[in-house]
Scaffold this motif. Structure first.
Motif, mmCIF file in Angstrom:
data_model
loop_
_atom_site.group_PDB
_atom_site.id
_atom_site.type_symbol
_atom_site.label_atom_id
_atom_site.label_comp_id
_atom_site.label_asym_id
_atom_site.label_seq_id
_atom_site.Cartn_x
_atom_site.Cartn_y
_atom_site.Cartn_z
ATOM 1 N N ARG A 118 0.858 -1.183 0.000
ATOM 2 C CA ARG A 118 0.000 0.000 0.000
ATOM 3 C C ARG A 118 0.894 1.233 0.000
ATOM 4 O O ARG A 118 1.499 1.564 1.018
ATOM 5 C CB ARG A 118 -0.934 0.007 1.213
ATOM 6 C CG ARG A 118 -1.812 -1.221 1.340
ATOM 7 C CD ARG A 118 -2.739 -1.384 0.132
ATOM 8 N NE ARG A 118 -3.700 -2.458 0.332
ATOM 9 C CZ ARG A 118 -3.496 -3.715 0.032
ATOM 10 N NH1 ARG A 118 -2.324 -4.080 -0.477
ATOM 11 N NH2 ARG A 118 -4.428 -4.621 0.232
ATOM 12 N N ALA A 119 0.998 1.894 -1.146
ATOM 13 C CA ALA A 119 1.828 3.087 -1.258
ATOM 14 C C ALA A 119 0.982 4.334 -1.003
ATOM 15 O O ALA A 119 -0.241 4.267 -0.841
ATOM 16 C CB ALA A 119 2.470 3.149 -2.643
ATOM 17 N N SER A 120 1.661 5.491 -0.958
ATOM 18 C CA SER A 120 0.946 6.743 -0.704
ATOM 19 C C SER A 120 -0.019 7.068 -1.825
ATOM 20 O O SER A 120 -1.094 7.627 -1.607
ATOM 21 C CB SER A 120 1.956 7.881 -0.519
ATOM 22 O OG SER A 120 2.783 8.001 -1.667
ATOM 23 N N ARG A 121 0.358 6.715 -3.044
ATOM 24 C CA ARG A 121 -0.510 7.008 -4.184
ATOM 25 C C ARG A 121 -1.601 5.962 -4.350
ATOM 26 O O ARG A 121 -2.679 6.248 -4.832
ATOM 27 C CB ARG A 121 0.325 7.081 -5.462
ATOM 28 C CG ARG A 121 1.347 8.205 -5.481
ATOM 29 C CD ARG A 121 2.143 8.196 -6.767
ATOM 30 N NE ARG A 121 3.111 9.290 -6.821
ATOM 31 C CZ ARG A 121 3.955 9.471 -7.823
ATOM 32 N NH1 ARG A 121 3.958 8.631 -8.859
ATOM 33 N NH2 ARG A 121 4.803 10.480 -7.805
ATOM 34 N N GLY A 122 -1.304 4.732 -3.979
ATOM 35 C CA GLY A 122 -2.265 3.646 -4.158
ATOM 36 C C GLY A 122 -1.558 2.313 -4.055
ATOM 37 O O GLY A 122 -0.386 2.235 -3.678
ATOM 38 N N SER A 123 -2.265 1.247 -4.408
ATOM 39 C CA SER A 123 -1.690 -0.097 -4.321
ATOM 40 C C SER A 123 -0.624 -0.295 -5.390
ATOM 41 O O SER A 123 -0.758 0.172 -6.525
ATOM 42 C CB SER A 123 -2.792 -1.146 -4.478
ATOM 43 O OG SER A 123 -3.757 -1.006 -3.461
ATOM 44 N N SER A 124 0.428 -0.993 -5.016
ATOM 45 C CA SER A 124 1.525 -1.273 -5.931
ATOM 46 C C SER A 124 1.887 -2.742 -5.819
ATOM 47 O O SER A 124 2.343 -3.203 -4.763
ATOM 48 C CB SER A 124 2.740 -0.396 -5.589
ATOM 49 O OG SER A 124 3.849 -0.738 -6.401
ATOM 50 N N SER A 125 1.679 -3.494 -6.895
ATOM 51 C CA SER A 125 1.973 -4.929 -6.913
ATOM 52 C C SER A 125 3.272 -5.184 -7.668
ATOM 53 O O SER A 125 3.657 -4.424 -8.558
ATOM 54 C CB SER A 125 0.830 -5.712 -7.568
ATOM 55 O OG SER A 125 -0.360 -5.616 -6.814
ATOM 56 N N THR A 171 3.058 5.475 -18.521
ATOM 57 C CA THR A 171 3.347 6.481 -17.507
ATOM 58 C C THR A 171 2.034 7.076 -17.011
ATOM 59 O O THR A 171 0.986 6.923 -17.628
ATOM 60 C CB THR A 171 4.235 7.596 -18.076
ATOM 61 O OG1 THR A 171 3.575 8.194 -19.212
ATOM 62 C CG2 THR A 171 5.578 7.045 -18.520
ATOM 63 N N GLY A 172 2.114 7.774 -15.886
ATOM 64 C CA GLY A 172 0.909 8.364 -15.322
ATOM 65 C C GLY A 172 0.008 7.350 -14.648
ATOM 66 O O GLY A 172 -1.213 7.502 -14.652
ATOM 67 N N VAL A 173 0.603 6.305 -14.062
ATOM 68 C CA VAL A 173 -0.163 5.245 -13.399
ATOM 69 C C VAL A 173 -0.024 5.418 -11.887
ATOM 70 O O VAL A 173 1.088 5.482 -11.358
ATOM 71 C CB VAL A 173 0.334 3.847 -13.822
ATOM 72 C CG1 VAL A 173 -0.481 2.760 -13.141
ATOM 73 C CG2 VAL A 173 0.242 3.701 -15.340
ATOM 74 N N ASP A 174 -1.135 5.497 -11.184
ATOM 75 C CA ASP A 174 -1.126 5.622 -9.730
ATOM 76 C C ASP A 174 -1.308 4.280 -9.032
ATOM 77 O O ASP A 174 -0.766 4.066 -7.948
ATOM 78 C CB ASP A 174 -2.247 6.564 -9.271
ATOM 79 C CG ASP A 174 -1.715 7.942 -8.915
ATOM 80 O OD1 ASP A 174 -0.492 8.158 -9.010
ATOM 81 O OD2 ASP A 174 -2.525 8.818 -8.558
ATOM 82 N N VAL A 175 -2.081 3.377 -9.639
ATOM 83 C CA VAL A 175 -2.409 2.104 -9.001
ATOM 84 C C VAL A 175 -2.143 0.965 -9.980
ATOM 85 O O VAL A 175 -2.622 0.998 -11.118
ATOM 86 C CB VAL A 175 -3.879 2.061 -8.540
ATOM 87 C CG1 VAL A 175 -4.240 0.675 -8.019
ATOM 88 C CG2 VAL A 175 -4.139 3.114 -7.463
ATOM 89 N N PHE A 176 -1.358 0.009 -9.538
ATOM 90 C CA PHE A 176 -1.181 -1.262 -10.243
ATOM 91 C C PHE A 176 -1.427 -2.351 -9.216
ATOM 92 O O PHE A 176 -0.577 -2.653 -8.388
ATOM 93 C CB PHE A 176 0.224 -1.366 -10.840
ATOM 94 C CG PHE A 176 0.550 -2.732 -11.398
ATOM 95 C CD1 PHE A 176 -0.287 -3.324 -12.336
ATOM 96 C CD2 PHE A 176 1.672 -3.422 -10.989
ATOM 97 C CE1 PHE A 176 0.005 -4.583 -12.848
ATOM 98 C CE2 PHE A 176 1.981 -4.668 -11.493
ATOM 99 C CZ PHE A 176 1.137 -5.247 -12.426
ATOM 100 N N HIS A 177 -2.628 -2.923 -9.240
ATOM 101 C CA HIS A 177 -3.044 -3.878 -8.214
ATOM 102 C C HIS A 177 -3.448 -5.182 -8.889
ATOM 103 O O HIS A 177 -4.299 -5.188 -9.779
ATOM 104 C CB HIS A 177 -4.218 -3.323 -7.414
ATOM 105 C CG HIS A 177 -4.388 -4.002 -6.089
ATOM 106 N ND1 HIS A 177 -5.246 -3.561 -5.112
ATOM 107 C CD2 HIS A 177 -3.793 -5.120 -5.555
ATOM 108 C CE1 HIS A 177 -5.180 -4.342 -4.054
ATOM 109 N NE2 HIS A 177 -4.308 -5.312 -4.307
ATOM 110 N N VAL A 178 -2.812 -6.255 -8.477
ATOM 111 C CA VAL A 178 -3.087 -7.579 -9.032
ATOM 112 C C VAL A 178 -3.629 -8.472 -7.929
ATOM 113 O O VAL A 178 -3.029 -8.575 -6.849
ATOM 114 C CB VAL A 178 -1.818 -8.207 -9.649
ATOM 115 C CG1 VAL A 178 -2.132 -9.582 -10.213
ATOM 116 C CG2 VAL A 178 -1.248 -7.301 -10.730
#
Length: 246
Positions: free
Chosen positions: A94-101, A179-186
């Protein structure tokens, strides 16, 4: 004398009428500066509008392309026993911008007929019967992750490294998918639930592979026109088909 003085005065007046006064010159320069400023501001506004439109178009297309690339890789995912990299790893923070997988697995990458045959195939005749030949595929380890730096836009990254051959000894090839991606959630699917953490050992027969994956990409606030994407992908390796007695 009177005639000479009148002629001299008329010449001086003509010279004054031909030239510009200092006030007139300053006024002309000021008007020119104002006009140039208006033209330049109009040019900047048009350029920014064109750049923003191009960024929206390219950003949305890049996210779709990244989603398609990951979907293809997951469709060909498979365990490779005997290799430390031959398993399936999913980690999510869980990052500040959103989920990061971060997703790491092996997949079968298809090769073109020219790569297999060493020359262009003639209307497919030379490639007949080679669709099951292992030379049609390369086993590669791929990794997907979201690279986020302070004051920079998030980037969806992909790296690829073959497991066999001379290229296996070289560093992995890395490229930016979007680019310009805040959330990458798998999320991956087990038998009865969706989870965002998974680790499968290819040498452990008791370890299960996920049956499906749910991928979510969300753009940042500057990616105007781009929209969030969610795609479900079936992972054929995770399905075990039991023989029936019929």
């Amino acid at each position: 004398m009177t005639v000479l003085n009148s002629n001299r005065k008329s010449k001086i007046e003509n010279r004054k009428s031909i030239g510009f006064t200092l006030v007139e010159l300053l006024l002309a320069v000021s008007l020119a500066v104002v006009l140039l400023a208006l033209i330049f501001s109009l040019y900047l506004a048009v350029s920014r509008a064109v750049d923003a439109r191009r960024e929206r178009r390219d950003g949305g297309a890049a996210m779709v392309h990244g989603m398609e690339r990951l979907s293809r890789d997951l469709t060909g995912a498979l365990p490779v026993p005997g290799y430390d990299e031959g398993g399936f790893l999913l980690e999510t923070e869980r990052a500040s911008r959103g989920s990061s997988s971060r997703l790491v697995f092996c997949t079968a990458r298809g090769r073109s007929p020219s790569e297999v045959l060493g020359r262009p195939a003639s209307e497919g005749a030379e490639a007949m019967g080679l669709e099951r030949d292992p030379r049609w595929f390369d086993l590669v380890e791929v990794m997907y992750w979201l690279e986020s730096q302070p004051r920079e836009r998030g980037r969806l990254m992909r790296s690829e490294r073959p497991l066999v051959g001379p290229e296996a000894l070289e560093p992995a090839r890395t490229n930016v998918l979007a680019t310009g991606v805040d959330v990458f959630h798998v999320h991956v699917r087990s038998e009865d639930e969706w989870v965002d953490q998974w680790e499968a050992d290819p040498d452990d027969r008791e370890t299960q592979w996920p049956r499906a994956a749910r991928i979510t990409l969300e753009p940042d606030e500057h990616a105007q026109g781009a929209r969030a994407l969610t795609v479900d992908v079936l992972i054929p390796t995770g399905w075990i088909i039991e023989p029936t007695n019929d």
